[in-house]
Enzyme design. Sequence first.
Site, mmCIF file in Angstrom:
data_model
loop_
_atom_site.group_PDB
_atom_site.id
_atom_site.type_symbol
_atom_site.label_atom_id
_atom_site.label_comp_id
_atom_site.label_asym_id
_atom_site.label_seq_id
_atom_site.Cartn_x
_atom_site.Cartn_y
_atom_site.Cartn_z
ATOM 1 N N GLU A 99 -1.188 -8.312 6.011
ATOM 2 C CA GLU A 99 -0.883 -8.372 7.458
ATOM 3 C C GLU A 99 -2.141 -8.220 8.305
ATOM 4 O O GLU A 99 -2.108 -8.466 9.509
ATOM 5 C CB GLU A 99 0.166 -7.299 7.820
ATOM 6 C CG GLU A 99 -0.335 -5.864 7.937
ATOM 7 C CD GLU A 99 -0.615 -5.164 6.595
ATOM 8 O OE1 GLU A 99 -0.522 -5.808 5.532
ATOM 9 O OE2 GLU A 99 -0.955 -3.964 6.644
ATOM 10 N N HIS A 126 -3.560 -5.337 2.064
ATOM 11 C CA HIS A 126 -2.950 -5.518 3.390
ATOM 12 C C HIS A 126 -2.996 -6.971 3.871
ATOM 13 O O HIS A 126 -3.841 -7.315 4.695
ATOM 14 C CB HIS A 126 -3.664 -4.630 4.408
ATOM 15 C CG HIS A 126 -3.423 -3.173 4.204
ATOM 16 N ND1 HIS A 126 -2.436 -2.479 4.871
ATOM 17 C CD2 HIS A 126 -4.021 -2.287 3.380
ATOM 18 C CE1 HIS A 126 -2.446 -1.219 4.474
ATOM 19 N NE2 HIS A 126 -3.398 -1.068 3.565
ATOM 20 N N CYS A 176 0.832 -1.203 0.000
ATOM 21 C CA CYS A 176 0.000 0.000 0.000
ATOM 22 C C CYS A 176 0.874 1.264 0.000
ATOM 23 O O CYS A 176 1.494 1.548 -1.002
ATOM 24 C CB CYS A 176 -0.995 -0.050 1.158
ATOM 25 S SG CYS A 176 -2.438 0.970 0.827
HETATM 26 N N1 GLN Z 1 -3.734 6.632 1.121
HETATM 27 C C1 GLN Z 1 -2.382 6.380 1.559
HETATM 28 C C2 GLN Z 1 -1.400 7.219 0.755
HETATM 29 O O1 GLN Z 1 -1.711 7.677 -0.282
HETATM 30 C C3 GLN Z 1 -2.020 4.907 1.436
HETATM 31 C C4 GLN Z 1 -3.008 4.089 2.246
HETATM 32 C C5 GLN Z 1 -2.421 2.869 2.900
HETATM 33 O O2 GLN Z 1 -1.219 2.659 2.940
HETATM 34 N N2 GLN Z 1 -3.294 2.083 3.475
HETATM 35 O O3 GLN Z 1 -0.301 7.416 1.177
#
Ligand code: GLN
Length: 195
Positions: A178, A176, A84
């Site tokens: 985890e 995610h 992410c």
């Molecule tokens: N929205 C976050 C970003 O742009 C990423 C979201 C996440 O890591 N769950 O940095």
Amino acid sequence: MVRIGVLALQGGVAEHADMLARIPGVEPVWVRTAGDLESTDALIIPGGESTAVGTILAHDRRGQALRELLLSRIQKGFPVWGTCMGAILLARNIRNDHRRHLAVMDIEVHRNAYGSQLDSFTVSEPIEGLEGGPFPMIFIRAPVISDVGAGVQVLARHGGQIVACRQQNLLASTFHPELTEDDRFHRYFVSFVKK
Ligand code: GLN
């Protein structure tokens, strides 16, 4: 013992460390400084806020030292998995942000691409290289991987969009693992760290 670091400047660190601790032969390491990174065999960059962590890596003195060491180790083949926010930090280009962070992986990401109404959702999709059926994927204000270079292998898609990919020692996913009970993707990362 394989020592796997989790970048611990902000975000979902404990959940990754807990999942790593369940895998035999793996020791999780919380990485806040270059010194911490020194002792690791690989690094997971967790979910969080890319603007916050990017700012620490770019402007804080200890963050800068950590960034420099990480970049030089990546060039020598050090394995890194960005989940992410981690994928955003690895990306060479961010479609809707002027910032660039580590910019070491030949992918383009689009931040918060699922919009505000679908901020969080869960699906199940197969991941190439993972046996045992589809993998549960939790998306939280996730980016999409909007483009990949020729040297990048796509590992999973959802709704036609890329949600996991690999470029040699670098792995990126937008969901995610985890936060689930399924440790197959962590085991996959550990197996390629061992190779
Ligand atoms: N929205 C976050 C970003 O742009 C990423 C979201 C996440 O890591 N769950 O940095």
